[in-house]
Design a protein around this motif. Structure first.
Motif, short mmCIF file in Angstrom:
data_model
loop_
_atom_site.label_atom_id
_atom_site.label_comp_id
_atom_site.label_asym_id
_atom_site.label_seq_id
_atom_site.Cartn_x
_atom_site.Cartn_y
_atom_site.Cartn_z
N ILE A 59 0.85 -1.21 -0.07
CA ILE A 59 -0.03 -0.13 0.20
C ILE A 59 0.89 1.15 -0.14
N GLU A 60 2.07 1.28 0.77
CA GLU A 60 2.61 2.44 0.82
C GLU A 60 3.76 2.49 -0.21
N GLU A 61 4.37 1.42 -0.88
CA GLU A 61 5.28 1.98 -1.90
C GLU A 61 4.78 1.42 -3.35
N LEU A 62 3.61 0.80 -3.43
CA LEU A 62 3.20 0.06 -4.87
C LEU A 62 1.80 1.06 -5.22
N ASP A 63 1.05 0.80 -6.24
CA ASP A 63 -0.24 1.49 -6.50
C ASP A 63 -1.04 0.11 -6.25
N TYR A 64 -1.81 0.31 -5.03
CA TYR A 64 -2.71 -0.87 -4.61
C TYR A 64 -4.01 -0.14 -4.39
N TYR A 65 -5.02 -0.78 -5.28
CA TYR A 65 -6.44 -0.48 -5.27
C TYR A 65 -7.41 -1.33 -4.76
N ARG A 66 -8.49 -0.67 -3.94
CA ARG A 66 -9.23 -1.58 -3.58
C ARG A 66 -10.51 -1.82 -4.78
N VAL A 67 -10.88 -3.07 -4.76
CA VAL A 67 -11.97 -3.24 -5.70
C VAL A 67 -13.32 -2.84 -4.95
N GLN A 68 -14.25 -2.05 -5.32
CA GLN A 68 -15.56 -1.80 -4.66
C GLN A 68 -16.74 -2.19 -5.52
N TYR A 69 -17.71 -3.08 -4.88
CA TYR A 69 -18.93 -3.36 -5.64
C TYR A 69 -20.11 -3.04 -4.88
N ASN A 70 -20.77 -2.01 -5.50
CA ASN A 70 -22.07 -1.75 -4.52
C ASN A 70 -21.55 -1.17 -3.24
N GLU A 71 -20.34 -0.28 -3.34
CA GLU A 71 -19.81 0.14 -1.88
C GLU A 71 -19.11 -1.16 -0.91
N GLU A 72 -19.09 -2.11 -1.38
CA GLU A 72 -18.57 -3.26 -0.62
C GLU A 72 -17.27 -3.77 -1.15
N LEU A 73 -16.29 -4.00 -0.33
CA LEU A 73 -14.89 -4.21 -0.47
C LEU A 73 -15.05 -5.76 -1.09
N VAL A 74 -14.55 -6.13 -2.36
CA VAL A 74 -14.70 -7.36 -2.89
C VAL A 74 -13.59 -7.96 -3.34
N GLY A 75 -12.37 -7.13 -3.51
CA GLY A 75 -11.07 -7.44 -4.15
C GLY A 75 -9.98 -6.37 -4.05
N GLY A 76 -8.95 -6.64 -4.82
CA GLY A 76 -8.03 -5.83 -4.81
C GLY A 76 -7.03 -5.84 -6.18
N ILE A 77 -6.43 -5.03 -6.58
CA ILE A 77 -5.47 -5.02 -7.69
C ILE A 77 -4.12 -4.07 -7.17
N ILE A 78 -3.06 -4.65 -7.56
CA ILE A 78 -1.74 -4.02 -7.10
C ILE A 78 -0.83 -3.94 -8.42
N VAL A 79 -0.51 -2.78 -8.74
CA VAL A 79 0.36 -2.64 -9.92
C VAL A 79 1.70 -1.86 -9.73
N THR A 80 2.54 -2.10 -10.57
CA THR A 80 4.09 -1.40 -10.28
C THR A 80 4.08 -0.51 -11.86
N ILE A 81 4.18 1.01 -11.54
CA ILE A 81 4.30 1.73 -13.02
C ILE A 81 5.64 2.22 -12.70
N THR A 82 6.49 1.84 -13.83
CA THR A 82 7.91 2.04 -13.89
C THR A 82 8.18 3.34 -15.02
N GLY A 83 8.53 4.24 -14.77
CA GLY A 83 8.48 5.53 -15.58
C GLY A 83 7.06 5.86 -15.91
N LYS A 84 6.87 6.18 -17.16
CA LYS A 84 5.93 6.55 -17.48
C LYS A 84 4.94 5.63 -18.46
N ALA A 85 5.49 4.89 -19.15
CA ALA A 85 4.84 4.20 -20.16
C ALA A 85 4.82 2.58 -19.96
N PHE A 86 5.28 2.19 -18.63
CA PHE A 86 5.35 0.60 -18.47
C PHE A 86 4.62 0.40 -17.21
N GLY A 87 3.77 -0.59 -17.23
CA GLY A 87 3.05 -0.95 -15.93
C GLY A 87 3.17 -2.60 -15.89
N ARG A 88 3.07 -2.87 -14.66
CA ARG A 88 3.18 -4.43 -14.30
C ARG A 88 1.95 -4.71 -13.42
#
Length: 312
Positions: A59-88
């Protein structure tokens, strides 16, 4: 699925997200791993997936997003963005009871919309999770590597780089660059094996998902650097200044090879909530060292008094 949304995760979400991730990945393990084979698959159950501290780090060092469905927490997705054009996409999980409703597809779409400048996305999944292979191909990803344990995928947007300076599929082997300004250069799937960097500024550089095996780093200024989620098994640190360094949530790897400190100045060091079984300290200055608040010098003095006491 217009009632699905992404929200940036906060540290207050760490316990709930960890619980949800563990539930999801444990269910995947039941589906794809035989309980009789004792197989460890880190793409199905990633390192630290059940650790609240690992979640806090992401949460502190990467891009961590909650997945909300009808305001309920149902999952998550974590991505690393390197530079401007590359994502993982590091991890994506939807609670088992919400799977099969198209949520995963919507989440992939939303994360790509969140980072419209990213031209290349990549990810990895287990070779055993065959439904994942079909899912990512449906989302426009292509397979780049297939092994017995792992499948790697990539998705490239067709639009060219906005600055018009992209260098793609060029053989630049044995080139030399001297006294050049290459600020904000981005490299993706670039082979730099055997390269050398000397008298150069790499301030604020970012390295993610890179193979640095057998590399050497000498006379390097690494102040205020972050080292996290690393495998440093059998590495050596010599003539290293560690003032103010913190080691947290660290173990000795699967092999359990012990750490060795020799000729080190560790004044004022604190060790808390740690396993120190079979640790040995020999020929060291223990002045002021305490264990559970008891001075070690007094413990040793009491020990030797008992040991050297002559029987009545």
């Amino acid at each position: 699925m217009s009632n699905i949304s992404l929200e940036k995760a906060s540290l207050d979400d760490a316990e709930k997200l960890t619980e949800l991730m563990k539930k999801t990945f444990d269910e995947e393990a039941k589906k794809w791993l035989s309980p009789h084979e004792n197989i460890v698959d880190y793409n199905i159950q990633p390192p630290g997936y059940s650790s609240v501290e690992m979640t806090k780090y992401m949460i502190e060092e990467l891009d961590y997003y909650r997945v909300q469905y009808n305001e309920e927490l149902v999952g998550g997705i974590i991505v690393t963005i390197t530079g401007k054009a590359f994502g993982r996409i590091d991890r994506i999980f939807i609670a088992p009871e919400y799977q099969g409703r198209g949520m995963g597809s919507k989440v992939i779409q939303l994360i790509e919309e969140e980072f419209p400048q990213v031209r290349t996305w990549d990810l990895e999944t287990s070779s055993r999770q065959v439904t994942n292979h079909y899912f990512y191909k449906k989302m426009g990803y292509e397979t780049t590597l297939e092994t017995e344990d792992e499948y790697c995928f990539i998705k490239r947007k067709e639009e060219p780089a906005t600055n018009g300076k992209a260098v793609v599929n060029k053989d630049l082997s044995n080139s030399q660059y001297e006294n050049n300004n290459m600020k904000n250069t981005e490299c993706y799937q670039v082979n730099l094996e055997g390269s050398s960097f000397c008298n150069s500024s790499l301030m604020n550089a970012q390295f993610s998902n890179c193979n640095l095996s057998s590399s050497s780093f000498q006379n390097i200024n690494l102040r205020h650097s972050l080292y996290a989620d690393l495998n440093l098994s059998n590495s050596k640190f010599r003539l290293v200044t560690l003032g103010g360094v913190s080691f947290m949530d660290t173990d000795l790897g699967d092999a359990g090879h012990p750490i060795s400190f020799e000729r080190c100045d560790l004044q004022g060091t604190k060790i808390k909530n740690s396993t120190l079984r079979n640790v040995e300290i020999n020929n060291s200055d223990l002045t002021g060292m305490r264990i559970d608040g008891i001075p070690v010098e007094e413990l040793l003095e009491a020990y030797y008094q008992v040991k050297n006491k002559k029987p009545d």
